[in-house]
Design a protein around this motif. Structure first.
Motif, PDB file in Angstrom:
ATOM      1  N   ILE A 144     -21.662 101.007   9.939  1.00 20.46           N
ATOM      2  CA  ILE A 144     -20.340 100.528  10.304  1.00 20.46           C
ATOM      3  C   ILE A 144     -20.391  99.034  10.644  1.00 20.46           C
ATOM      4  O   ILE A 144     -19.519  98.273  10.261  1.00 20.46           O
ATOM      5  N   SER A 145     -21.467  98.625  11.328  1.00 17.56           N
ATOM      6  CA  SER A 145     -21.579  97.209  11.692  1.00 17.56           C
ATOM      7  C   SER A 145     -21.585  96.335  10.451  1.00 17.56           C
ATOM      8  O   SER A 145     -20.957  95.290  10.411  1.00 17.56           O
ATOM      9  N   THR A 186     -25.333 105.563  11.535  1.00 11.98           N
ATOM     10  CA  THR A 186     -23.888 105.372  11.443  1.00 11.98           C
ATOM     11  C   THR A 186     -23.506 104.009  12.007  1.00 11.98           C
ATOM     12  O   THR A 186     -22.731 103.264  11.419  1.00 11.98           O
ATOM     13  N   GLY A 187     -24.084 103.713  13.157  1.00 10.21           N
ATOM     14  CA  GLY A 187     -23.774 102.451  13.836  1.00 10.21           C
ATOM     15  C   GLY A 187     -24.053 101.258  12.954  1.00 10.21           C
ATOM     16  O   GLY A 187     -23.199 100.389  12.765  1.00 10.21           O
ATOM     17  N   GLY A 201     -18.143  96.068   8.857  1.00 12.89           N
ATOM     18  CA  GLY A 201     -17.111  95.383   9.643  1.00 12.89           C
ATOM     19  C   GLY A 201     -17.187  93.880   9.566  1.00 12.89           C
ATOM     20  O   GLY A 201     -16.227  93.181   9.871  1.00 12.89           O
ATOM     21  N   CYS A 202     -18.326  93.332   9.163  1.00 15.12           N
ATOM     22  CA  CYS A 202     -18.506  91.882   9.254  1.00 15.12           C
ATOM     23  C   CYS A 202     -18.072  91.188   7.971  1.00 15.12           C
ATOM     24  O   CYS A 202     -18.304  91.677   6.875  1.00 15.12           O
ATOM     25  N   LYS A 203     -17.428  90.055   8.131  1.00 16.25           N
ATOM     26  CA  LYS A 203     -17.266  89.173   6.983  1.00 16.25           C
ATOM     27  C   LYS A 203     -17.292  87.735   7.500  1.00 16.25           C
ATOM     28  O   LYS A 203     -16.706  87.425   8.514  1.00 16.25           O
ATOM     29  N   LEU A 213     -26.865 108.495  15.049  1.00 22.35           N
ATOM     30  CA  LEU A 213     -26.119 107.487  15.798  1.00 22.35           C
ATOM     31  C   LEU A 213     -26.466 106.068  15.317  1.00 22.35           C
ATOM     32  O   LEU A 213     -25.598 105.254  15.042  1.00 22.35           O
TER      33      LEU A 213
END
Lengths: 785, 207
Positions: B18-19, B14-15, B22-24, B11
């Motif tokens: 993904i975090s 993966t978390g 997702g950021c830019k 968990l």
């Protein structure tokens, strides 16, 4: 002494008081501390039980808990009916880790048969069947739930345990959720859902799926619904089971497809009001002993048309649109959806895990949501297929909780919530972005105590939240600006339920909640789809319209205090629930008319987000009386008065008072067909007399042409037209079921707006342009196995 | 416990993965805004030669609160025939950029655009009446001398012909509306159909 037989089983079925199966109910053997959850058909099975005395405790949210004592000598089959419970709240402690509603809160629920009756409708529309819940609408397909007069960013939606995060700032942005996922829908009407974070000023909507199965039995259901208005069809299926060689593992697949063409009023077609939806979800998990682990993925995808006749580029257009009926550009029926339209996708990935160690229960959850919204307007040439507004929002949430059972009736929970959000405009819209790009980091911690003492059940809690915003956007000159700032605050609630006697109880809850201003409220810039009004955020300078630094502007977070009292009586023949509430919101953020401006497209009134103190005072009443065992009468009343206290003015788009009566007759079974019923509903919605003044659009234009700005010195709220007249609606539904071996077929036929009445609803933005939809015949079939 | 630990690790990993993805944090790209009209020019050119009459309306701030600035009054010589040409400009672009000249775009999309006009009665001897902007669905529309046609042989109105009144008159009004009528424009569509892209009024004198 002979040998004790330990190979016995107990199978059972849990039904609601209308004899419909109750999926998601928990069955608990107290002696062994083991639990099962009923499947989609309300069935549960315990195997490998030894001979002996057992007590089975059967629980489901919104129903009376039932205990069945059994002396087990051989394998048994039991069937039990849970009665709807208005009197007392039961907690749903599903197997070991779920508990959406406390014993002491004010809530309403849709589950079992009541939920079946709204299958196929959107979330917002379904929730209207809960007393005290209304909707604001933008056309026939966009519904947003309103709890006790407040909506959008002031209520929280928990989708399968996760805070739903989309572009909720827009009144025309409906929740991106497929309600077919849920086995029950609950609305908590208290403020401050202490466990879930900021923003729940009005209440919380909770969607909960049934527990995953843990045995290998394959189960499922199929819904097929067709409706005449919009010539729409809905198909939704679900399949679930366990893994034969891996006890404790379960899985579920689910999907829904919807398609509707143009809706129509009694007199004309509503062009471009069709919609499409394609949603699916998959989950798998392991539950055994005190441990559990689950993965859930869902995808939501919709295209929604916006009424063609509501396209206005200026106030002059609006003036024309207001006067035309049928709306301009009304064309024959089509399934085609053109501009203006919305295209929205929402993806959710969730990982949860829990473990029980003695009296301690630990939960941890991570979720990622990706929300993708595009709005298409009528634009010039090639731009027509380029969205005029587009945003992609990533949200990560992490929730951790420790719950300790201190004594039999005393639990304490401590927890943490974290959220990281990243919102980016979709490049290439070729418009000034309505809201800026932002990052939002939020962290919170909470503490909740629940206990029972004498005749009282208590729940108390407090939480602390910190939110940090990092903004980068473009101002009206298309120049880049940046900003960073933060908010923090404390909120608390206390609620108690008094069991006055076995048939009546009283619940009172007092809660505070807060909400940092939404990015849209701070930085909005531009004209909304079909609004013909310009909106400016709180941080835009009053005179120059330049974006100002948050330190220079005097603004505060919204702060609410909500007090809700409910008195419930549940007698043999009748039951009653009476709720009175007041929600006082300090620094309430709303759009206030501030002036009229002229650009090359014409004259526009403009609104600035402003803060005031607002109050929402109301009452809900529901009564039910069983004339005979077969005939039941129900009535519901919901009253609300919303006011801008600082300016002694009324707020716009507040749902008016409404009254509903219904009669349900359950007829005897017809041969092998079971549970036939007929239900008639009558609804009266009063005219909203507590509406802001009316300033006709032509007056605004004429005054401006003579150099007079009608709003320069008079900032009272206004509406372009008077609120619509009150209306009566009648509907009828008939249903019947047929068991086919182990499976079952349910058929329901209903007609809404039976008299084909032409009317307009105050809280629907479409009221400016067109009537509501006319008569609608639906046929719904459900096959479950 | 093992399953629990494993799942927790999975968990978190993966978390965080993904975090990160997702950021830019780069600056967003500014948008081109081709649909904004910041400047409108009306040019009345006398058919028989002579100095053209030019007026402009400028929007200093687009969606901002400042009103448009109308530069000049339309001063026409009595009894004279003029050709009116319209020019729409988006000042956010540089001269020569694709998005600068909106008139050209309107012309390209002529089959879904039409200019409508309204003026004080008696200001012109041709067209007569008050023009073709309707008040409501029951009012009647006058005619305009359109000089251009779209692909369907329907008028656009970037170029129109006007003959001023033979009698001097002052303080009259002259209004121009551009309607966007995708799938709507037809031989029967009027100023009440479609969406306004432009709506602007000037003061007119005939001397």
């Amino acid at each position: 002494m002979g040998q004790v037989n330990c190979k016995l089983s107990v199978a059972g079925k849990v039904l609601d008081d209308l004899k419909g199966p109750l999926p998601g109910a928990t069955v608990f053997i107290k002696e062994h501390n083991i639990g099962k959850v009923t499947d989609q058909n309300g069935v549960f099975v315990f195997s490998d039980l030894c001979e002996g005395e057992y007590s089975f405790e059967i629980k489901f949210l919104g129903y009376e808990t039932r205990v069945i004592n059994l002396t087990l000598r051989k394998s048994e089959n039991i069937e039990t009916i849970l009665k709807t419970e208005d009197r007392l709240l039961t907690e749903v402690i599903v197997s070991d880790h779920r508990e959406p509603v406390g014993k002491a809160s004010n809530y309403g629920a849709l589950s079992g048969k009541a939920l079946e009756e709204v299958r196929g409708k959107s979330l917002g529309e379904s929730l209207q069947n809960i007393t005290g819940v209304n909707t604001i609408q933008s056309g026939p397909a966009i519904f947003k739930p309103v709890i006790h007069g407040v909506h959008s960013q002031r209520i929280l939606i928990l989708n399968n345990g996760v805070r739903q995060e989309g572009q909720q700032w827009g009144a025309e942005h409906a929740p991106e959720i497929d309600p077919f996922i849920a086995a029950n829908l609950v609305v908590v009407k208290d403020a401050g859902a202490i466990k879930y974070g900021t923003d729940a000023l009005g209440g919380v909507v909770i969607l909960t799926p049934a527990e995953l199965p843990t045995d290998q039995q394959l189960g499922g259901q199929l819904h097929i619904i067709g409706s005449s208005n919009g010539r729409s069809g809905v198909i939704s299926g679900l399949l679930e089971g366990g893994l034969t060689n891996y006890k404790g593992w379960g899985w579920r697949l689910q999907g829904t497809a919807k398609k509707s063409g143009d809706m129509h009023t009694p007199d004309y077609n509503l062009s471009n009001t069709g919609f499409q939806e394609l949603n699916y979800s998959a989950s798998t998990g392991y539950h055994k002993g005190g441990k559990g682990f689950e993965v859930f993925y869902s995808h939501f995808n919709t295209i929604i048309g916006i009424l063609k006749g509501s396209v206005v580029g200026s106030t002059e257009d609006l003036a024309i649109a207001l006067e035309q009926e049928p709306p301009q550009n009304t064309q024959p029926f089509t399934y085609q959806i053109r501009s203006p339209r919305q295209e929205v996708q929402h993806d959710l990935i969730k990982l949860t895990s829990h473990i029980r160690k003695g009296d301690n229960l630990f939960n941890i959850q991570y979720a990622l949501q990706i929300n993708n919204r595009k709005e298409f307007d009528l634009r010039r040439g090639s731009l027509n297929e380029v969205p005029a507004l587009g945003y992609k929002l990533f949200t990560h949430t992490v929730d951790a909780e420790w719950e300790k059972t201190k004594e039999k009736s005393h639990t304490r929970s401590l927890g943490l919530n974290g959220m990281a959000q990243d919102n980016n405009k979709i490049d290439g819209t070729q418009t000034l972005p309505f809201i800026p790009n932002f990052n939002n980091y939020t962290a919170g911690l909470f503490w909740i105590e629940k206990f029972s003492k004498n005749k009282w059940d208590w729940e108390m809690g407090a939480r602390y939240d910190l939110r940090y915003y990092k903004i980068v956007g473009f101002d009206f000159k298309n120049q880049l600006y940046r900003s960073e700032f933060n908010f923090h605050n404390v909120s608390a609630t206390a609620a108690g339920t008094l069991k006055i006697n076995p048939t009546s109880s009283f619940t009172s809850s007092l809660g505070s909640a807060w909400r940092p201003p939404n990015v849209a409220e701070l930085y909005s810039l531009g004209t909304h789809q079909s609004a013909a009004a310009i909106e400016y955020g709180l941080l835009l300078d009053e005179i120059t319209n330049e974006v100002r630094s948050p330190d220079e502007v005097d603004f505060k977070a919204e702060q609410a205090i909500k007090w809700v009292n409910t008195y419930r009586v549940q007698k043999e023949k009748w039951s009653m629930e009476m709720t009175g509430y007041i929600n006082y919101i300090f620094n309430y953020i709303y759009l206030k008319p501030r002036g009229v401006t002229e650009n090359t497209r014409g004259i526009f009134p403009y609104f600035r987000y402003t803060q005031t103190d607002a109050s929402f005072l109301g009452a809900d009443l529901s009564l039910s009386y069983s004339v005979t065992k077969k005939l039941k009468l129900n009535s519901r009343i919901s009253l609300l008065r919303a006011k801008d206290e600082t300016n002694n003015d009324y707020l716009i788009f507040i749902p008016s008072n409404r009254y509903e009566v219904s009669m349900r007759y359950d007829t005897p079974n017809i041969q092998s067909w079971t549970n036939p019923f007929i239900e008639i509903r009558l609804k009266y919605v009063a005219k909203q007399n507590r509406a802001p003044r009316v300033v006709p659009i032509r007056d605004i234009i004429e005054a401006k042409e003579q150099g007079i700005d009608l709003f320069e010195n008079d900032n009272r709220n206004f509406d372009f037209v008077d609120s619509p007249e009150g209306y009566f609606l009648a509907s009828i539904s008939l249903g019947i079921s047929k068991p086919i071996q182990k499976s079952k077929l349910d058929v329901r036929i209903s007609v809404e707006n039976l008299t084909n009445t032409a009317y307009r609803e105050y809280s629907n933005r479409m009221r400016y342009y067109a009537d509501e939809i006319g008569r609608n015949l639906s046929i719904a079939m459900k096959y479950s196995f | 416990m093992k399953v629990y630990l494993k799942s927790l690790i999975l968990l978190l990993v993966t978390g965080s993965l993904i975090s990160l993805s997702g950021c830019k944090n780069d600056d967003p790209e500014p948008e081109n805004i081709p649909e904004l009209v910041t400047k409108v020019t009306l040019k009345f050119t006398p058919a028989g030669g002579g100095a053209a009459v030019t007026v402009t309306a400028t929007d200093p701030d687009g969606e901002g609160v400042q009103d448009i600035k109308v530069d000049g009054t339309i001063n026409l010589i009595k009894g004279t025939q003029y050709t009116l040409s319209l020019e729409l400009i988006n000042g956010l672009y540089k001269v020569g950029d694709d998005g600068y000249n909106i008139t050209a775009e309107v012309e390209e999309e002529g089959d879904e655009h039409q200019f409508f006009f309204r003026f004080s009665e008696g200001a012109f001897s041709s067209p007569t009446g008050m023009g073709n902007i309707k008040d409501n669905s029951s009012s009647t529309a006058g005619s305009i001398n359109y000089l251009d046609k779209d692909v369907n042989n329907l008028p656009i109105g970037i170029s129109t012909s006007w003959t001023s009144s033979g009698v001097a008159t002052s303080d009259k009004s002259f209004r121009v509306v551009l309607k966007h009528q995708p799938d709507i424009k037809s031989s029967t569509s009027t100023s009440l159909d479609g969406e306004s892209d432009l709506d602007i009024s000037f003061v007119l004198n005939v001397n």
